[in-house]
Enzyme design. Structure first.
Site, PDB file in Angstrom:
ATOM      1  N   ILE A 131       1.028  -1.100  -0.301  1.00 54.89           N
ATOM      2  CA  ILE A 131      -0.007   0.024   0.020  1.00 54.89           C
ATOM      3  C   ILE A 131       1.106   1.269  -0.407  1.00 54.89           C
ATOM      4  CG2 ILE A 131      -2.221  -0.961   1.047  1.00 54.89           C
ATOM      5  CD1 ILE A 131      -1.068   0.054   3.650  1.00 54.89           C
ATOM      6  N   ASP A 132       0.528   2.180  -0.214  1.00 57.54           N
ATOM      7  CA  ASP A 132       1.008   3.557  -0.487  1.00 57.54           C
ATOM      8  C   ASP A 132       1.487   3.975   0.462  1.00 57.54           C
ATOM      9  OD1 ASP A 132       0.878   3.405  -3.393  1.00 57.54           O
ATOM     10  OD2 ASP A 132      -1.283   4.889  -3.187  1.00 57.54           O
ATOM     11  N   LYS A 133       2.522   4.735   0.875  1.00 52.15           N
ATOM     12  CA  LYS A 133       3.224   4.740   1.834  1.00 52.15           C
ATOM     13  C   LYS A 133       2.068   5.752   2.560  1.00 52.15           C
ATOM     14  CE  LYS A 133       6.894   8.931   2.581  1.00 52.15           C
ATOM     15  NZ  LYS A 133       7.699   9.720   2.533  1.00 52.15           N
TER      16      LYS A 133
ATOM     17  N   ARG B 208      -6.591   5.584  -5.573  1.00 52.79           N
ATOM     18  CA  ARG B 208      -6.802   7.063  -5.765  1.00 52.79           C
ATOM     19  C   ARG B 208      -7.001   7.342  -7.171  1.00 52.79           C
ATOM     20  NH1 ARG B 208      -0.471   8.234  -3.588  1.00 52.79           N
ATOM     21  NH2 ARG B 208      -1.005  10.100  -3.763  1.00 52.79           N
TER      22      ARG B 208
END
Length: 341
Positions: A153-155, A254
């Site tokens: 998962i993204d930062k 997103r």
């Protein structure tokens, strides 16, 4: 497809902690490297070719080339070298561990933590923390002792990640993800609200040709991406959305929510970093802008994950509440952004 006889040492309910493996072919196979890849599936084909070229593989007791054909009755022996230590530095970083056993760890990742080291960030990542926490309990993937990151998962997205501690678990869960047998659900807080209360977003996603750090919906030359959504609660200018992804493309949620006109609050990369509506004025507008600014990145949280446990084959389910900044933003909207009917 080549198959082995029943008595052969095969990766079924054991992992690659065993360094010696022997197989007997029951059918033709065009290449030795492909024969091994079908059986030691967590090893990359490139790694298998290196093993063959360095003499760690024998065909009927002698060395052979990766392209050598395999015939019925042939014996193939694979001797895996000792695991090499990872060049990633272990770091004593606190982890929010939701579940752990000998095969897997389920982590509730905080916002701001990158999953894996990259050229511009070699420390402070989840992998650095896991190498310190797991110590000698890690198995090897392609010959290097490291945790098995099977999805990311993204930062600046918080939430649940499952990490494999063994090659067996890594292979098992990666196959479930490939076959879309896992369930991954997210909570997102977005600007506006989808025109339909629930729906399916299905597009191609590719690198943005104008900014290689971003992704975009593409008409061709992209990878298929499928997102299911349902609006949980509408506010005056925002909405809380339950999201389930059937694919795991970079920045998928997103990009998809921005694509339908509902960028995620706090997501500056995809249009959600500032207030969209022009209806708010003066001090009230400033209060909303301040609330968005207090978000530590996008208001997106991986709240639930389900999959079959690699050892028991029983479905397991894990949940985690939204990160504090997202919870605070939702509370702000409940108090200050009522839906007018």
């Amino acid at each position: 497809m080549c198959s082995e006889s029943p008595h052969v040492n095969q990766l079924d309910d054991e992992n690659l902690e065993d360094r010696e493996h022997e197989f007997q072919a029951e059918a033709d196979c065009s290449r030795l490297d492909m024969f091994i890849k079908e059986r030691l599936t967590t090893l990359s084909r490139g790694h298998i070719q290196r093993l063959i070229k360095t003499g760690s593989v024998s065909l009927n007791g002698v060395a052979a080339k990766p392209s050598k054909s395999v015939r019925p009755g042939d014996w193939i022996r694979v001797s895996l070298p000792p695991l090499q230590p990872s060049d990633i530095v272990p770091e004593d970083i606190p982890l929010d561990i939701v579940f752990e056993d000998s095969d897997i760890i389920v982590i509730n990742k905080p916002k701001g933590m990158t999953v894996h080291p990259a050229p511009n960030q070699s420390t402070g990542t989840l992998v650095n923390a896991l190498l310190k926490y797991c110590g000698d309990s890690l198995s090897g993937i392609n010959g290097v002792a490291r945790p098995g990151i099977v999805h990311r998962i993204d930062k600046d997205t918080s939430g649940l990640l499952v990490v494999a501690k063994t090659d067996f678990a890594h292979n098992h869960i990666a196959e479930q993800i490939k076959l879309r047998e896992t369930t991954k659900k997210y909570t997102a807080v977005a600007h506006g609200a989808p025109s339909k209360s629930s729906g399916r977003i299905e597009t191609l996603i590719a690198r943005n040709p104008r900014d290689r750090k971003k992704m975009c919906v593409a008409k061709k030359d992209g990878r298929d991406a499928i997102t299911l959504y349902e609006t949980k609660e509408k506010f005056g200018h925002f909405s809380e959305i339950d999201v389930r992804i059937l694919t795991g493309r970079t920045h998928q949620i997103r990009v998809h929510l921005a694509h339908i006109g509902c960028p995620i609050a706090g997501d500056g990369a995809y249009g959600g970093g500032s207030l969209k509506t022009q209806e708010l004025r003066g001090d009230r507008r400033a209060a909303f802008q301040d609330a968005i600014a207090r978000l530590q990145g996008q208001a997106l949280h991986a709240r639930e994950i389900s999959f079959r446990h690699p050892r028991t084959n029983e479905t397991v389910n894990f949940t985690a509440p939204p990160a504090p900044d997202i919870a605070a933003f939702i509370n702000f909207l409940k108090e200050n952004d009522p839906l007018e009917v």
